[in-house]
Design a protein around this motif. Structure first.
Motif, short mmCIF file in Angstrom:
data_model
loop_
_atom_site.label_atom_id
_atom_site.label_comp_id
_atom_site.label_asym_id
_atom_site.label_seq_id
_atom_site.Cartn_x
_atom_site.Cartn_y
_atom_site.Cartn_z
N LEU A 62 -3.31 19.72 63.72
CA LEU A 62 -3.00 18.49 64.45
C LEU A 62 -3.47 18.68 65.89
N GLN A 63 -4.34 17.79 66.33
CA GLN A 63 -4.85 17.83 67.70
C GLN A 63 -3.95 16.98 68.59
N VAL A 64 -3.40 17.60 69.62
CA VAL A 64 -2.42 16.94 70.47
C VAL A 64 -2.91 16.87 71.91
N ALA A 65 -2.67 15.75 72.56
CA ALA A 65 -2.92 15.61 74.00
C ALA A 65 -1.62 15.24 74.69
N ILE A 66 -1.35 15.89 75.80
CA ILE A 66 -0.17 15.63 76.63
C ILE A 66 -0.64 15.02 77.95
N ILE A 67 -0.07 13.86 78.30
CA ILE A 67 -0.40 13.28 79.60
C ILE A 67 0.74 13.57 80.56
N GLN A 68 0.49 14.48 81.50
CA GLN A 68 1.45 14.84 82.54
C GLN A 68 1.08 14.07 83.80
N SER A 69 1.95 13.15 84.21
CA SER A 69 1.59 12.20 85.26
C SER A 69 2.77 11.90 86.17
N SER A 70 2.46 11.48 87.38
CA SER A 70 3.47 10.87 88.23
C SER A 70 3.74 9.45 87.72
N LEU A 71 4.86 8.87 88.11
CA LEU A 71 5.27 7.55 87.64
C LEU A 71 5.57 6.64 88.82
N VAL A 72 5.29 5.36 88.65
CA VAL A 72 5.61 4.37 89.68
C VAL A 72 7.01 3.84 89.40
N SER B 120 -11.88 13.65 73.73
CA SER B 120 -11.77 14.49 72.54
C SER B 120 -11.08 13.74 71.41
N ASP B 121 -11.40 14.12 70.18
CA ASP B 121 -10.72 13.55 69.03
C ASP B 121 -9.32 14.16 68.96
N VAL B 122 -8.31 13.33 69.10
CA VAL B 122 -6.93 13.80 69.03
C VAL B 122 -6.18 12.97 68.00
N ASP B 123 -5.09 13.54 67.49
CA ASP B 123 -4.26 12.86 66.51
C ASP B 123 -3.01 12.26 67.13
N LEU B 124 -2.53 12.89 68.21
CA LEU B 124 -1.26 12.50 68.81
C LEU B 124 -1.33 12.65 70.32
N ILE B 125 -0.89 11.62 71.05
CA ILE B 125 -0.80 11.67 72.51
C ILE B 125 0.66 11.47 72.90
N VAL B 126 1.17 12.35 73.76
CA VAL B 126 2.58 12.33 74.15
C VAL B 126 2.70 12.00 75.64
N LEU B 127 3.55 11.03 75.94
CA LEU B 127 3.81 10.58 77.31
C LEU B 127 5.22 11.02 77.72
N GLU C 88 -0.98 17.25 87.73
CA GLU C 88 -1.16 15.98 87.03
C GLU C 88 -2.45 16.08 86.23
N THR C 89 -2.34 16.07 84.91
CA THR C 89 -3.50 16.37 84.08
C THR C 89 -3.24 15.93 82.66
N VAL C 90 -4.27 16.07 81.82
CA VAL C 90 -4.14 15.93 80.38
C VAL C 90 -4.32 17.32 79.76
N LEU C 91 -3.35 17.73 78.97
CA LEU C 91 -3.40 19.02 78.29
C LEU C 91 -3.72 18.81 76.81
N TYR C 92 -4.46 19.74 76.25
CA TYR C 92 -4.85 19.65 74.84
C TYR C 92 -4.39 20.90 74.10
N ALA C 93 -3.97 20.70 72.85
CA ALA C 93 -3.57 21.84 72.02
C ALA C 93 -3.84 21.53 70.56
N THR C 94 -4.14 22.59 69.81
CA THR C 94 -4.31 22.48 68.37
C THR C 94 -3.12 23.14 67.70
N LEU C 95 -2.41 22.39 66.86
CA LEU C 95 -1.26 22.91 66.14
C LEU C 95 -1.67 23.17 64.69
N SER C 96 -1.32 24.35 64.19
CA SER C 96 -1.82 24.82 62.91
C SER C 96 -0.71 25.00 61.88
N LYS C 97 -0.89 24.38 60.71
CA LYS C 97 0.06 24.58 59.61
C LYS C 97 0.02 26.02 59.13
N LYS C 98 -1.16 26.64 59.20
CA LYS C 98 -1.28 28.04 58.78
C LYS C 98 -0.43 28.95 59.65
#
Length: 258
Positions: A5-15, A35-42, A226-236
């Protein structure tokens, strides 16, 4: 079954208390994800920041944000999740929505409302934990203060991923770091922790520290910027660790009531 599962995290300041500007900000950040991702988390309350004045937010803003999430999820062909101020049934909730690209919706209402800030007096607390099946992974989404209560997160349903979205301030960030790692180790699951950055109008500062931690408690990604982080999560990775170290076989069996 999908094994990664390809995951992106958006770490941001908020208004502060401005859903329209926050949606615009996150739309821009979503567009930057190539990048091709499956899940983006805010983060938690990503359209308003951690406000204890939900009456300042138009009641229809929650529905508008869910429609925005549906549009973005379909456009990016990705699942999108994060929590927001949401008005329903005459009450306000700190509600996390999990929106899939096919239009499927799931939601979780924050169980442990933050008494130190008076959240318990303003937002109705949730009563049920949910497990979301997505692309072969079982996901348990929780919110901020829930992190301090390990019984609520206990992996009795063999989930693969535990998500915490948060507005976790600088003075207590050591607890955030330590507890995320503990939840991963004790539940033998990936933990995704998504915090915000910047400052709010109440004088609180937020240092980020968003991260993904693997089943054995090792960080996969981490940032204070403040950035976008990417990670690959593995069932294996999950299956091999659980097969070799059968700690979950020795867990206590119980049910939660009240």
């Amino acid at each position: 079954m999908q094994m990664e599962l390809q995951v992106a995290i958006i770490q941001s300041s908020l208004v502060w208390e401005d859903p329209e500007r926050n949606r615009e900000n996150f739309s821009n950040k979503l567009d930057s994800i190539s990048s091709d991702v499956d899940l983006i988390v805010l983060p938690e309350m990503f359209t308003t920041a951690f406000t204890m004045n939900p009456q300042n937010i138009a009641k229809e803003e929650g529905d508008k944000t869910v429609k925005w999430m549906l549009k973005e999820a379909e456009k990016k062909n990705v699942a999108l999740t994060g929590s927001m101020v949401f008005f329903a049934d005459g009450h306000y909730y700190n509600r996390l929505w999990f929106v899939e690209p096919n239009g499927k919706l799931s939601y979780y209402d924050k169980r442990h409302t933050f008494t130190l800030a008076g959240e318990d007096k303003i937002y109705n607390r949730g009563e049920e934990r949910i497990i979301i099946e997505y692309k072969g992974f079982r996901i348990c989404p929780l919110i901020c203060y829930d992190l301090r209560f390990p019984v609520w997160a206990r992996n009795t349903e063999n989930y693969d991923i535990l998500i915490y979205v948060a507005n976790w301030p600088t003075p207590r960030i050591n607890a955030w770091d330590a507890l995320l790692k503990a939840r991963a180790i004790e539940n033998m699951a990936y933990v995704i922790g998504v915090n915000r950055t910047g400052a709010d109008t109440t004088g609180h500062n937020y240092p980020g520290h968003s991260t993904v931690i693997d089943v054995l408690g090792s960080p996969v990604v981490f940032s204070e910027e403040e950035t976008v982080l990417y990670a690959t999560l593995s069932k294996k990775h999950i299956s091999e660790a659980r097969e070799k170290l059968k700690f979950l076989d020795d867990r206590d069996h119980f049910s939660l009531k009240g």
